[in-house]
Write an enzyme that holds these catalytic residues in place. Sequence first.
Site, mmCIF file in Angstrom:
data_model
loop_
_atom_site.group_PDB
_atom_site.id
_atom_site.type_symbol
_atom_site.label_atom_id
_atom_site.label_comp_id
_atom_site.label_asym_id
_atom_site.label_seq_id
_atom_site.Cartn_x
_atom_site.Cartn_y
_atom_site.Cartn_z
ATOM 1 N N ALA A 122 7.412 -7.214 59.267
ATOM 2 C CA ALA A 122 8.399 -8.189 59.763
ATOM 3 C C ALA A 122 8.185 -8.462 61.240
ATOM 4 O O ALA A 122 9.027 -8.163 62.087
ATOM 5 C CB ALA A 122 9.819 -7.697 59.508
ATOM 6 N N LYS A 131 -6.457 -25.289 56.602
ATOM 7 C CA LYS A 131 -6.068 -24.423 57.715
ATOM 8 C C LYS A 131 -7.263 -23.623 58.231
ATOM 9 O O LYS A 131 -7.410 -23.393 59.438
ATOM 10 C CB LYS A 131 -4.937 -23.480 57.309
ATOM 11 C CG LYS A 131 -4.432 -22.690 58.516
ATOM 12 C CD LYS A 131 -3.118 -21.998 58.297
ATOM 13 C CE LYS A 131 -2.648 -21.377 59.617
ATOM 14 N NZ LYS A 131 -1.504 -20.491 59.437
#
Length: 323
Positions: free
Chosen positions: A8, A204
């Site tokens: 995270a 990308k």
Amino acid sequence: MKVAVLGAGAIGAYVGAALHRAGADVHLVARGPHLAAMRQHGVRVLSPRGDFTARTHATDDPADIGPVDFVFLGLKANSYAACGPLIEPLLHESTAVIAAQNGIPWWYFHRHGGPHEGHRIESVDPGGAVSAVLAPERAVGCVVYAATELEGPGVVRHLEGTRFSIGEPDRSRSARCAAFSEAMVAGGLKCPVEPELRGDIWIKLLGNISFNPISALARATMREMCLHGGTRRVIEIMMNETLAVAAALGCEPDISVERRLAGAERVGDHRTSTLQDLERGKPLELDVLLAAVVELADITGVPVPTLRTVHAISDLLALRTAA
């Protein structure tokens, strides 16, 4: 919906905060001062779209969370093979893994079809170590078009972009993709389900495969690389070689090299993630960006002399950084 965000950091905490705002049962896995801040104050998101705080469960021990419906994988790809002890407590028989990575994913040829069906790409899945931890059947691809950074422990600065394109390796519109997309949209993000997600991966990758290693070798920002004539030409050649490999695999992304370069120049004096990792003494995530495409060139017979040259030099830099 129960979601664990494993890793995270800037992107992972941003996604977790958005999903929490949508009403999902979100659990963040992190460590150090960032974890301590999230435990005490939640995730604070600073964004031109509006600031908000998400007070959700955060831990350094996935066993505190237990099995979940989705794991959003925010780790660097070079950490995947070693993440077994972290991800195992989060899995039940139908847990999906949303792999938000740059470059060529370990599941690329899973349910791909054609002559390379099931082929394992050694540079991204050495000896099958990643597949052993992250079964390709669990994988949902994810291409991130958002830019975020950690402004401080527990504080995510959202810079631009809200799109997280997802897709199944077999190109189906699955119920699990639909459910995750719906939750992301409810949290204020864009999350289209793309049957041909591999096209997004290559689009990308055009930027990552060229700007990332060159930025580390030259210690240069996006704008500096675009404005330097010789370097811009090298990057253009690398992009064209990359598109040739994609085409040999049956994928022809709908974007021009000049358009990709123009978009990069507009970004301005941004330092790529690879340059930032180099400056912080962290491992360089180049295998999935560059080594993988050179390997794919080998199996397709596409000549990629410039990619090979930049890979050789940047690989030495990566080895010296890791030493």
